[in-house]
Motif scaffolding. Sequence first.
Motif, mmCIF file in Angstrom:
data_model
loop_
_atom_site.group_PDB
_atom_site.id
_atom_site.type_symbol
_atom_site.label_atom_id
_atom_site.label_comp_id
_atom_site.label_asym_id
_atom_site.label_seq_id
_atom_site.Cartn_x
_atom_site.Cartn_y
_atom_site.Cartn_z
ATOM 1 N N ILE A 181 0.861 -1.347 -0.148
ATOM 2 C CA ILE A 181 -0.022 0.198 -0.116
ATOM 3 C C ILE A 181 0.933 1.293 -0.032
ATOM 4 N N LEU A 182 0.602 2.001 -1.248
ATOM 5 C CA LEU A 182 1.313 3.345 -1.159
ATOM 6 C C LEU A 182 0.567 4.393 -1.132
ATOM 7 N N ALA A 183 0.794 5.629 -0.364
ATOM 8 C CA ALA A 183 -0.319 6.785 -0.456
ATOM 9 C C ALA A 183 0.724 7.770 -0.681
ATOM 10 N N VAL A 184 0.165 8.556 -1.842
ATOM 11 C CA VAL A 184 0.885 9.825 -2.469
ATOM 12 C C VAL A 184 0.318 10.951 -2.273
ATOM 13 N N ASN A 185 0.856 11.684 -1.417
ATOM 14 C CA ASN A 185 0.414 13.173 -1.152
ATOM 15 C C ASN A 185 0.509 14.178 -2.265
ATOM 16 N N ILE A 186 -0.204 14.819 -2.679
ATOM 17 C CA ILE A 186 -0.235 15.554 -3.769
ATOM 18 C C ILE A 186 0.274 17.108 -3.238
ATOM 19 N N GLY A 187 1.356 17.277 -3.470
ATOM 20 C CA GLY A 187 2.134 18.705 -3.386
ATOM 21 C C GLY A 187 2.171 19.428 -2.075
ATOM 22 N N GLU A 188 2.055 18.794 -0.999
ATOM 23 C CA GLU A 188 1.929 19.359 0.605
ATOM 24 C C GLU A 188 3.290 19.470 1.095
ATOM 25 N N SER A 189 3.760 20.337 2.097
ATOM 26 C CA SER A 189 4.964 20.363 2.738
ATOM 27 C C SER A 189 5.277 19.196 3.531
ATOM 28 N N ASP A 190 6.496 18.684 3.915
ATOM 29 C CA ASP A 190 6.850 17.594 4.618
ATOM 30 C C ASP A 190 6.080 17.906 6.107
ATOM 31 N N VAL A 191 6.341 18.967 6.665
ATOM 32 C CA VAL A 191 5.622 19.543 7.800
ATOM 33 C C VAL A 191 4.344 19.102 8.013
ATOM 34 N N VAL A 197 2.519 17.138 6.136
ATOM 35 C CA VAL A 197 2.275 15.591 5.900
ATOM 36 C C VAL A 197 2.597 14.771 7.343
ATOM 37 N N ASN A 198 3.847 15.132 7.793
ATOM 38 C CA ASN A 198 4.336 14.477 9.031
ATOM 39 C C ASN A 198 3.345 14.756 10.187
ATOM 40 N N GLU A 199 2.769 15.803 10.168
ATOM 41 C CA GLU A 199 1.788 16.213 11.354
ATOM 42 C C GLU A 199 0.502 15.304 11.060
ATOM 43 N N PHE A 200 -0.083 15.241 9.788
ATOM 44 C CA PHE A 200 -1.021 14.420 9.616
ATOM 45 C C PHE A 200 -0.534 12.925 10.024
ATOM 46 N N ILE A 201 0.473 12.412 9.405
ATOM 47 C CA ILE A 201 0.817 11.024 9.924
ATOM 48 C C ILE A 201 0.925 10.780 11.394
ATOM 49 N N LYS A 202 1.385 11.529 12.052
ATOM 50 C CA LYS A 202 1.383 11.609 13.581
ATOM 51 C C LYS A 202 0.126 11.475 14.307
ATOM 52 N N LYS A 203 -0.746 12.554 13.749
ATOM 53 C CA LYS A 203 -2.208 12.464 14.178
ATOM 54 C C LYS A 203 -2.927 11.274 14.188
ATOM 55 N N HIS A 204 -2.615 10.559 13.008
ATOM 56 C CA HIS A 204 -3.536 9.297 12.720
ATOM 57 C C HIS A 204 -2.564 8.203 12.990
ATOM 58 N N ASP A 205 -1.440 8.209 13.380
ATOM 59 C CA ASP A 205 -0.548 7.170 13.710
ATOM 60 C C ASP A 205 -0.318 6.063 12.402
ATOM 61 N N LEU A 206 0.098 6.610 11.400
ATOM 62 C CA LEU A 206 0.135 5.927 10.019
ATOM 63 C C LEU A 206 1.671 5.213 10.027
ATOM 64 N N THR A 207 1.458 3.967 9.429
ATOM 65 C CA THR A 207 2.558 3.165 9.416
ATOM 66 C C THR A 207 3.108 2.727 8.046
ATOM 67 N N PHE A 208 2.070 2.863 7.032
ATOM 68 C CA PHE A 208 2.533 2.600 5.735
ATOM 69 C C PHE A 208 3.108 3.552 5.040
ATOM 70 N N PRO A 209 4.092 3.643 3.911
ATOM 71 C CA PRO A 209 4.579 4.428 3.327
ATOM 72 C C PRO A 209 3.702 5.476 2.691
ATOM 73 N N ILE A 210 4.160 6.784 3.123
ATOM 74 C CA ILE A 210 3.589 8.013 2.616
ATOM 75 C C ILE A 210 4.479 8.489 1.708
ATOM 76 N N LEU A 211 4.443 8.672 0.464
ATOM 77 C CA LEU A 211 5.204 9.451 -0.387
ATOM 78 C C LEU A 211 4.523 10.992 -0.807
ATOM 79 N N ASN A 212 5.769 11.731 -1.090
ATOM 80 C CA ASN A 212 5.153 13.037 -1.392
ATOM 81 C C ASN A 212 5.441 13.489 -2.829
ATOM 82 N N ASP A 213 4.470 13.739 -3.562
ATOM 83 C CA ASP A 213 4.790 14.310 -5.102
ATOM 84 C C ASP A 213 4.647 15.905 -4.927
ATOM 85 N N LYS A 214 5.867 16.206 -4.418
ATOM 86 C CA LYS A 214 5.812 17.749 -3.956
ATOM 87 C C LYS A 214 5.621 18.734 -5.480
#
Length: 175
Positions: free
Chosen positions: A98-108, A110-127
């Motif tokens: 499972i790969l989730a591609v974030n569309i153009g948002e900053s790492d900060v 996206v990382n806050e979102f990951i922490k908030k939801h305690d996500l463990t799968f790979p989150i890729l950033n399409d900056k």
Amino acid sequence: MKKQRLFIRTMILLVLGAAVVYTLYANFTKDDVKKVAVGKKAPDFVLTDMNGEQHRLSDYEGKGVLLNFWATWCKPCEREMPYMDKQYQENKEEDVQILAVNIGESDVVVNEFIKKHDLTFPILNDKKQEVQTVYGIGNLPITFLIAPDGNVVNVHEGEIINEQVVIDMIKEIKP
């Protein structure tokens, strides 16, 4: 003075006319954007995840890939993340990724979102939103199911409404 007012009014009308023409053109050609089609090879890409690791889609050939495009501001995207994370945990030893591609948002952000939801799968950033463009992504969320041979077998536009949908998606791409 009259000539100056006439010139300004003419310029305003020209700008408004150009805006109307552009809007009509954009609306009539929006369906011409090429989306990745079912039965075709998924376009390869390389993106970096939030841990700094690179992921190349073609490296997952031989595995089924659930490829989800999302954004932190997208409420339907937010609601479906826990379903994908739970299934990632249950299937990470299988030949499914499972790969989730974030569309153009900053790492900060996206990382806050990951922490908030305690996500463990790979989150890729399409900056630069290059992968979004190649895949013809408009509305979010959208999920591509990619078979082990690299071909797209299904495209799910819109929110994944419950965990059973993710389970069914994984069954569809499991080798």
